[in-house]
Design an enzyme around this catalytic site. Structure first.
Site, mmCIF file in Angstrom:
data_model
loop_
_atom_site.group_PDB
_atom_site.id
_atom_site.type_symbol
_atom_site.label_atom_id
_atom_site.label_comp_id
_atom_site.label_asym_id
_atom_site.label_seq_id
_atom_site.Cartn_x
_atom_site.Cartn_y
_atom_site.Cartn_z
ATOM 1 N N ASP A 108 0.858 -1.193 0.000
ATOM 2 C CA ASP A 108 0.000 0.000 0.000
ATOM 3 C C ASP A 108 0.891 1.239 0.000
ATOM 4 O OD1 ASP A 108 -3.274 -0.091 1.345
ATOM 5 O OD2 ASP A 108 -2.314 1.701 0.515
ATOM 6 N N ASP A 210 -2.957 4.763 -2.198
ATOM 7 C CA ASP A 210 -3.936 5.389 -1.320
ATOM 8 C C ASP A 210 -4.253 6.808 -1.773
ATOM 9 O OD1 ASP A 210 -4.227 6.824 1.789
ATOM 10 O OD2 ASP A 210 -5.414 5.074 1.227
ATOM 11 N N GLU A 264 -6.577 4.004 -5.645
ATOM 12 C CA GLU A 264 -7.840 4.119 -4.913
ATOM 13 C C GLU A 264 -8.488 5.379 -5.474
ATOM 14 O OE1 GLU A 264 -9.662 4.669 -0.421
ATOM 15 O OE2 GLU A 264 -7.740 5.559 -0.967
ATOM 16 N N HIS A 339 -11.230 -2.687 3.742
ATOM 17 C CA HIS A 339 -11.025 -2.278 5.154
ATOM 18 C C HIS A 339 -11.698 -0.951 5.476
ATOM 19 C CE1 HIS A 339 -8.297 -0.088 2.713
ATOM 20 N NE2 HIS A 339 -8.046 0.727 3.715
ATOM 21 N N ASP A 340 -12.277 -0.297 4.458
ATOM 22 C CA ASP A 340 -12.999 0.965 4.671
ATOM 23 C C ASP A 340 -14.506 0.773 4.582
ATOM 24 O OD1 ASP A 340 -10.574 2.964 2.807
ATOM 25 O OD2 ASP A 340 -10.693 2.454 4.945
HETATM 26 O O1 TEU Z 1 -9.286 5.855 2.210
HETATM 27 C C1 TEU Z 1 -9.664 7.043 1.598
HETATM 28 C C2 TEU Z 1 -11.128 7.220 1.658
HETATM 29 O O2 TEU Z 1 -11.716 7.649 0.753
HETATM 30 C C3 TEU Z 1 -11.767 6.762 2.885
HETATM 31 O O3 TEU Z 1 -11.389 7.561 3.879
HETATM 32 C C4 TEU Z 1 -13.226 6.768 2.804
HETATM 33 O O4 TEU Z 1 -13.750 7.960 2.450
HETATM 34 C C5 TEU Z 1 -13.795 6.433 4.108
HETATM 35 O O5 TEU Z 1 -13.127 5.420 4.639
HETATM 36 C C6 TEU Z 1 -15.193 6.005 3.929
HETATM 37 O O6 TEU Z 1 -15.697 5.738 5.163
HETATM 38 C C7 TEU Z 1 -7.905 5.618 2.271
HETATM 39 C C8 TEU Z 1 -7.664 4.335 3.062
HETATM 40 O O7 TEU Z 1 -8.246 3.267 2.383
HETATM 41 C C9 TEU Z 1 -8.255 4.550 4.434
HETATM 42 O O8 TEU Z 1 -8.193 3.378 5.206
HETATM 43 C C10 TEU Z 1 -7.493 5.666 5.121
HETATM 44 O O9 TEU Z 1 -8.127 5.945 6.333
HETATM 45 C C11 TEU Z 1 -7.491 6.918 4.252
HETATM 46 O O10 TEU Z 1 -7.211 6.667 2.886
HETATM 47 C C12 TEU Z 1 -6.391 7.845 4.697
HETATM 48 O O11 TEU Z 1 -5.157 7.283 4.379
#
Ligand code: TEU
Ligand code: CA
Length: 566
Positions: A108, A210, A264, A339-340
């Protein structure tokens, strides 16, 4: 076992187009030393399980040194391994173990921001003329408050943090401990390219990037331009030099290695995505979108979902639109969780005891029979579901905790917020992996960093490994089907029975071979209407023991038909 298809007519065959990507959240996969936190030696101890799935690539969430304000997405040293996860030697052994099993490893890349504990930021905030000052975005306070910018995690969603040390504000799209890096500074870009080479020279096979669309900023920091109609995230994804930097990264690093890259794609619309992945532009290989993930939410910033559930017609429209974007060039991705996101069976299926397995299999069929590289989230192969915590104390995720504080400070309805979080909170997707029915699902002999879903006593690998009808073995069967039939990889996609509100039907066609995929997204018998005659067609896969027949589908039924060749 050779592919059945005549591969001559498939242009640009590429390993990452034919791969199935399995995402592992290292903090929650396997704890090897009893401290309640998953680690690299834990993953190493389970490499044969990972191999048994048949997947080709593992995407590992961040394992770099980090104070874990956002579970590793706040990196304090890009060339070192997080203490809790182990050592660089552990990492080298993990990479070696994967390659020995023919599995590629994608890491990542978190370079829109780093940790406020990274030496770069510690230096930068120490004085206005520190050589690292311009590694970040600063606004001197004497110029007044900078134009508003939205922060995903700040308790007031304010992306500008005042720092009295130099009487200035610094920018952080995420938490105050995740200051954004200044990509307009060529030194910063060189640092990052060198760091990427460090990992590629180790043998790493790619990067998931990311929020990479956010890296370029208009450093005049004007008010949000009107044409964005208040959509700050879309504005974040359209910085002035974004594609210039991605082309530079490709020239300086990516083009020198046989690796895969996936963005992403936060804030990226279907109209813009080819700017990232059109091969002629020499930027990235793939990008994943949020249009699917945004279906079913009610307006507002506290992630409340429509209690009626989501509209399958909207779902079909979104995934068919994104397929069409890549019909001529570029290549797509498909996922239903990560994971989000909450667990896919709870979000898109039905996690009741009666339908959890059936709907898990149906959703898995969708991910692995659509056109585009599938990204499959660890635990979904077991049908793991949302844990639905009752109290805020159970949560560990900065997003949920800061949202709760915000609702509280506004005198909002905390009970409703916690109810909504039972469905939408990110921690639902982060509970420890369920290996067996021993304490804590065999994830740890200690106290897990996040509580294990109590249903681990019945939902676990040990219970499913040898059961031919388990979700786990359905996943394994589907992967081998995909491996042996390139029509499921490169076949043209066509939506069928478009207006059917209950069934998602589509075909995949390659070289005269035609497959029909029928998916019932409802807990009732559902009818479907397609022109193709299924009499005499072969069932390649079905999630019911009694083979499908007729024009009705049973609750959450999934069936893959192969039509007789004309
Ligand atoms: O996620 C970016 C993102 O768009 C998320 O924050 C999303 O909007 C949110 O989770 C929805 O609930 C990336 C990573 O995947 C995330 O785990 C990190 O928290 C974020 O970037 C910051 O690095
Ligand atoms: Ca551990």
């Amino acid at each position: 076992m050779s592919e059945k298809n005549n591969t001559q007519n498939i242009p640009d065959r590429t390993w990452w187009k034919e791969a199935v990507v399995y995402q592992i959240y290292p903090r929650s996969f396997k704890d090897s030393n009893g401290d309640g936190v998953g680690d690299l030696q834990g993953i190493i101890s389970k490499l044969d399980y990972i191999k048994s799935l048949g997947i080709d690539v593992v995407w590992l969430n961040p394992v770099f040194a980090s104070p874990n304000d956002d579970n590793g997405y706040d990196i304090s040293d890009y060339r070192d391994i997080m203490k809790e996860f182990g050592t660089m030697e552990d990492f080298d052994n993990l990479l070696k173990g994967m390659h020995e099993r023919g599995i590629r490893l994608v890491m990542d890349l978190v370079v829109n921001h780093c940790s406020s504990e990274h030496p770069w930021f510690v230096q930068a905030r120490s004085s206005r003329d520190n050589p690292y000052r311009d590694y970040f975005h600063w606004w001197p306070a004497e110029k007044g408050k900078p134009a508003q910018r939205y922060s995903f995690f700040d308790v007031n969603n304010d992306a500008w943090k005042y720092d009295s040390l130099t009487d200035s504000y610094y920018l952080h799209y995420f938490s105050v401990k995740q200051p954004d890096l200044n990509w307009e500074n060529p030194k910063v870009r060189t640092e990052i390219y060198d760091m990427m080479k460090f990992w590629f020279d180790k043998g790493v096979d790619g990067f998931r990037m990311d929020v990479i669309p956010f890296i370029s900023k208009d450093i005049a920091f004007p008010e949000l331009p009107a044409e964005y109609n208040g959509d700050m995230i879309h504005y974040y994804a359209n910085g002035p030099h974004l594609h210039e930097y991605l082309q530079e990264m490709n020239r300086e690093v990516l083009s020198k290695y046989d690796i895969m890259t996936v963005a992403e794609g936060a804030g990226v619309t279907y109209k813009e995505v080819l700017d990232f992945v059109d091969p002629d532009r020499r930027e990235l290989d793939m990008a994943y979108h949020f249009d699917g993930m945004n279906i079913g939410y009610l307006p507002g910033r506290f992630k409340a979902m429509n209690p009626e559930g989501y509209d399958l017609l909207e779902f079909k429209r979104v995934y068919s639109l994104w397929d069409s974007v890549f019909s001529e060039k570029g290549w797509g991705t498909v996922y239903l969780g990560n994971h989000d996101q909450p667990r896919m069976v709870t979000r898109w299926g039905n996690d009741s005891p009666e339908f959890r397995e059936l709907s898990s299999k149906m959703l898995t069929t969708f991910i692995l029979t659509m056109r585009g590289t599938p990204y499959y989230y660890f635990g979904d192969e077991l049908g793991m579901s949302n844990v639905k915590f009752d109290k805020i104390e159970d949560y560990r995720d900065i997003e949920s905790i800061n949202m709760y504080r915000q609702v509280k400070e506004r005198g909002g309805d905390l009970e409703k917020f916690l109810d909504d979080q039972k469905i939408s909170a990110r921690d639902n997707g982060r509970t420890p992996f369920q290996w067996d029915e021993s304490p804590n699902g065999g994830f740890t002999t200690g106290t897990p960093w996040l509580n294990v879903n109590p249903n681990y006593t019945s939902v676990n690998v040990a219970a499913q490994d040898d059961d031919p009808n388990s979700v786990l073995n359905y996943f394994r069967k589907l992967i081998s089907l995909r491996k042996n039939d390139l029509a499921l990889v490169y076949g043209k996609y066509e939506l069928l029975d478009k207006s059917n509100p209950d069934v998602y039907a589509y075909s995949r066609t390659l070289d005269g071979e035609k497959l029909i995929i029928l998916l019932n997204f409802k807990s009732k018998m559902s009818s479907f209407k397609i022109n193709d005659d299924l009499i005499g067609a072969i069932i390649l896969l079905n999630n019911y023991p009694v083979p499908h027949s007729g024009s009705l589908l049973r609750p959450y039924e999934a069936v893959v038909y192969k039509l007789e060749a004309e």
